[in-house]
Design a protein around this motif. Structure first.
Motif, mmCIF file in Angstrom:
data_model
loop_
_atom_site.group_PDB
_atom_site.id
_atom_site.type_symbol
_atom_site.label_atom_id
_atom_site.label_comp_id
_atom_site.label_asym_id
_atom_site.label_seq_id
_atom_site.Cartn_x
_atom_site.Cartn_y
_atom_site.Cartn_z
ATOM 1 N N ILE A 151 -1.017 64.107 26.416
ATOM 2 C CA ILE A 151 -1.157 62.648 26.506
ATOM 3 C C ILE A 151 0.123 62.014 27.015
ATOM 4 O O ILE A 151 0.099 61.130 27.883
ATOM 5 C CB ILE A 151 -1.563 62.070 25.137
ATOM 6 C CG1 ILE A 151 -3.008 62.473 24.804
ATOM 7 C CG2 ILE A 151 -1.414 60.548 25.121
ATOM 8 C CD1 ILE A 151 -3.430 62.136 23.387
ATOM 9 N N ASP A 152 1.261 62.470 26.510
ATOM 10 C CA ASP A 152 2.552 61.931 26.962
ATOM 11 C C ASP A 152 2.764 62.192 28.452
ATOM 12 O O ASP A 152 3.221 61.307 29.188
ATOM 13 C CB ASP A 152 3.697 62.547 26.154
ATOM 14 C CG ASP A 152 3.735 62.065 24.710
ATOM 15 O OD1 ASP A 152 3.064 61.048 24.404
ATOM 16 O OD2 ASP A 152 4.421 62.703 23.892
ATOM 17 N N SER A 153 2.427 63.412 28.888
ATOM 18 C CA SER A 153 2.616 63.767 30.295
ATOM 19 C C SER A 153 1.702 62.937 31.198
ATOM 20 O O SER A 153 2.130 62.416 32.236
ATOM 21 C CB SER A 153 2.326 65.256 30.513
ATOM 22 O OG SER A 153 3.258 66.057 29.831
ATOM 23 N N VAL A 154 0.443 62.809 30.793
ATOM 24 C CA VAL A 154 -0.519 62.049 31.590
ATOM 25 C C VAL A 154 -0.127 60.573 31.647
ATOM 26 O O VAL A 154 -0.194 59.937 32.707
ATOM 27 C CB VAL A 154 -1.946 62.226 31.012
ATOM 28 C CG1 VAL A 154 -2.904 61.207 31.608
ATOM 29 C CG2 VAL A 154 -2.438 63.640 31.290
ATOM 30 N N ALA A 155 0.295 60.027 30.527
ATOM 31 C CA ALA A 155 0.715 58.622 30.496
ATOM 32 C C ALA A 155 1.880 58.387 31.441
ATOM 33 O O ALA A 155 1.943 57.363 32.138
ATOM 34 C CB ALA A 155 1.096 58.225 29.072
ATOM 35 N N VAL A 181 -10.806 52.353 28.759
ATOM 36 C CA VAL A 181 -11.199 52.832 27.431
ATOM 37 C C VAL A 181 -11.721 54.261 27.559
ATOM 38 O O VAL A 181 -12.679 54.521 28.288
ATOM 39 C CB VAL A 181 -12.282 51.935 26.814
ATOM 40 C CG1 VAL A 181 -12.628 52.429 25.408
ATOM 41 C CG2 VAL A 181 -11.818 50.480 26.769
ATOM 42 N N ALA A 182 -11.088 55.172 26.829
ATOM 43 C CA ALA A 182 -11.469 56.587 26.876
ATOM 44 C C ALA A 182 -11.849 57.054 25.474
ATOM 45 O O ALA A 182 -11.022 56.990 24.563
ATOM 46 C CB ALA A 182 -10.324 57.438 27.418
ATOM 47 N N PRO A 183 -13.079 57.520 25.291
ATOM 48 C CA PRO A 183 -13.436 58.082 23.987
ATOM 49 C C PRO A 183 -12.529 59.252 23.608
ATOM 50 O O PRO A 183 -12.124 59.391 22.457
ATOM 51 C CB PRO A 183 -14.886 58.544 24.183
ATOM 52 C CG PRO A 183 -15.411 57.684 25.289
ATOM 53 C CD PRO A 183 -14.238 57.473 26.205
ATOM 54 N N HIS A 184 -12.210 60.088 24.608
ATOM 55 C CA HIS A 184 -11.340 61.253 24.391
ATOM 56 C C HIS A 184 -10.335 61.318 25.536
ATOM 57 O O HIS A 184 -10.642 60.912 26.664
ATOM 58 C CB HIS A 184 -12.159 62.552 24.371
ATOM 59 C CG HIS A 184 -13.457 62.430 23.653
ATOM 60 N ND1 HIS A 184 -14.657 62.153 24.316
ATOM 61 C CD2 HIS A 184 -13.756 62.505 22.333
ATOM 62 C CE1 HIS A 184 -15.631 62.088 23.420
ATOM 63 N NE2 HIS A 184 -15.130 62.291 22.223
ATOM 64 N N ALA A 185 -9.147 61.854 25.252
ATOM 65 C CA ALA A 185 -8.165 62.057 26.306
ATOM 66 C C ALA A 185 -8.739 63.020 27.340
ATOM 67 O O ALA A 185 -9.162 64.113 26.994
ATOM 68 C CB ALA A 185 -6.872 62.620 25.721
ATOM 69 N N ASP A 186 -8.799 62.632 28.537
ATOM 70 C CA ASP A 186 -9.282 63.255 29.777
ATOM 71 C C ASP A 186 -10.449 62.486 30.372
ATOM 72 O O ASP A 186 -10.706 62.571 31.566
ATOM 73 C CB ASP A 186 -9.606 64.747 29.678
ATOM 74 C CG ASP A 186 -10.994 65.076 29.111
ATOM 75 O OD1 ASP A 186 -11.637 64.201 28.503
ATOM 76 O OD2 ASP A 186 -11.422 66.227 29.269
ATOM 77 N N GLU A 246 -0.164 69.206 18.546
ATOM 78 C CA GLU A 246 1.078 69.065 19.306
ATOM 79 C C GLU A 246 0.838 69.220 20.804
ATOM 80 O O GLU A 246 1.391 68.474 21.620
ATOM 81 C CB GLU A 246 2.087 70.118 18.825
ATOM 82 C CG GLU A 246 3.454 70.040 19.509
ATOM 83 C CD GLU A 246 4.190 68.748 19.226
ATOM 84 O OE1 GLU A 246 5.089 68.399 20.030
ATOM 85 O OE2 GLU A 246 3.892 68.091 18.211
ATOM 86 N N THR A 247 -0.012 70.179 21.167
ATOM 87 C CA THR A 247 -0.340 70.376 22.577
ATOM 88 C C THR A 247 -1.004 69.133 23.163
ATOM 89 O O THR A 247 -0.654 68.673 24.255
ATOM 90 C CB THR A 247 -1.281 71.587 22.751
ATOM 91 O OG1 THR A 247 -0.610 72.771 22.314
ATOM 92 C CG2 THR A 247 -1.704 71.750 24.207
ATOM 93 N N GLU A 304 -5.457 68.631 35.575
ATOM 94 C CA GLU A 304 -5.051 69.982 35.181
ATOM 95 C C GLU A 304 -3.967 69.988 34.104
ATOM 96 O O GLU A 304 -3.655 71.034 33.550
ATOM 97 C CB GLU A 304 -4.613 70.756 36.424
ATOM 98 C CG GLU A 304 -5.803 71.040 37.352
ATOM 99 C CD GLU A 304 -5.440 71.809 38.606
ATOM 100 O OE1 GLU A 304 -4.251 71.816 38.977
ATOM 101 O OE2 GLU A 304 -6.361 72.386 39.224
ATOM 102 N N VAL A 305 -3.426 68.805 33.771
ATOM 103 C CA VAL A 305 -2.514 68.723 32.631
ATOM 104 C C VAL A 305 -3.271 69.039 31.339
ATOM 105 O O VAL A 305 -2.726 69.628 30.412
ATOM 106 C CB VAL A 305 -1.873 67.316 32.554
ATOM 107 C CG1 VAL A 305 -1.079 67.155 31.253
ATOM 108 C CG2 VAL A 305 -0.967 67.079 33.763
ATOM 109 N N PHE A 306 -4.548 68.677 31.292
ATOM 110 C CA PHE A 306 -5.382 68.948 30.116
ATOM 111 C C PHE A 306 -5.877 70.389 30.183
ATOM 112 O O PHE A 306 -7.066 70.656 30.423
ATOM 113 C CB PHE A 306 -6.568 67.981 30.069
ATOM 114 C CG PHE A 306 -6.197 66.543 29.866
ATOM 115 C CD1 PHE A 306 -5.732 66.083 28.638
ATOM 116 C CD2 PHE A 306 -6.317 65.638 30.909
ATOM 117 C CE1 PHE A 306 -5.403 64.757 28.447
ATOM 118 C CE2 PHE A 306 -5.995 64.307 30.733
ATOM 119 C CZ PHE A 306 -5.530 63.854 29.495
ATOM 120 N N GLU A 307 -4.993 71.332 29.948
ATOM 121 C CA GLU A 307 -5.312 72.746 30.148
ATOM 122 C C GLU A 307 -6.489 73.216 29.294
ATOM 123 O O GLU A 307 -7.298 74.033 29.740
ATOM 124 C CB GLU A 307 -4.072 73.597 29.860
ATOM 125 C CG GLU A 307 -2.944 73.400 30.869
ATOM 126 C CD GLU A 307 -1.782 74.335 30.602
ATOM 127 O OE1 GLU A 307 -1.910 75.229 29.727
ATOM 128 O OE2 GLU A 307 -0.729 74.173 31.268
#
Length: 225
Positions: free
Chosen positions: A61-65, A10-15, A55-56, A181-184
């Motif tokens: 999210i798609d890349s990390v998943a 469970v993540a409150p926010h992506a990252d 969009e970014t 580092e995907v989450f620039e």
């Protein structure tokens, strides 16, 4: 003993999932666990994010998943940094629906006393949704630490994050850092907390505490044997 080997992050926010347990996610998936990702908040134009930002973040999210190879992704899309403006009941109900759909035996959640109010609300909501009479299939709940939030939780009554569970991520640390580092937009240069060097350093410290080269640390909140 675990039977279905299903885990919910469970993540409150992506990252948050990568900061707190990215290496553990990779390790569990390599061991045959079905690992599911629940994102509680999400960007929208209604709360001030631009189409480009949205969009970014979607692409991130798609890349990390894909890099983690999650079994499923669930996005509740509540407004970030505004969970305290929403009925707690609405949050609990939505999280409960995801928990019952996935039926995880293990749940990873943020530490309750993090500086970010979203983390506290998500912790409380998961604990409510995962009560044993509501979700008897949940056998273990672990709280993870999030650099830039857990370490800045300065509540006088809080005893601090005191881990009692450590997971050796020595062979997964580099990939975890690459995924971060995907989450620039969330990562900056050291000494910023969400930096490659800071996260790597924390992994080494946690490793020292459990006689491993690198580790992630957790607080065991509940376990049913």
């Amino acid at each position: 003993m675990l039977s279905n080997k299903s885990v919910l992050i469970v993540a409150p926010h992506a990252d948050d999932e990568t900061l707190g347990c990215g290496g553990t996610i990779l390790k569990l998936i390599s061991q045959g666990y079905s690992v599911h990702w629940l994102l509680v908040t999400g960007m929208s134009e209604e709360v001030g994010f631009s189409k480009q930002q949205i969009e970014t973040r979607k692409n991130e999210i798609d890349s990390v998943a894909s890099l983690y190879n999650f079994t499923s992704i669930h996005e509740l899309k509540f407004p970030p940094a505004r969970l305290d403006t929403i009925s707690k009941g609405d949050i609990v109900v939505n999280i409960s629906h995801a928990i019952h759909e996935i039926q995880p035996e293990i749940i990873f959640i943020p530490y309750r006393n993090d500086a970010h109010s979203d983390h506290e609300i998500v912790y409380d909501s998961v604990m409510s949704a995962a009560k044993s009479f509501r979700a008897p299939f949940v056998r273990k709940i672990l709280a993870y630490e999030t650099l830039s939030e857990t370490d800045f939780g300065m509540k006088p009554e809080d005893g601090g994050f005191k881990p009692n569970v450590f997971i050796d991520i020595s062979t997964y640390l580099n990939k975890k850092l690459d995924i971060l580092e995907v989450f620039e937009s969330e990562v900056c240069n050291f000494p910023f907390p969400r930096s490659r060097k800071a996260l790597e350093s924390l992994a080494y410290v946690r490793g020292v505490q459990c006689n491993a080269n690198a580790a992630e640390a957790f607080m065991l909140i509940k376990e049913i044997l």
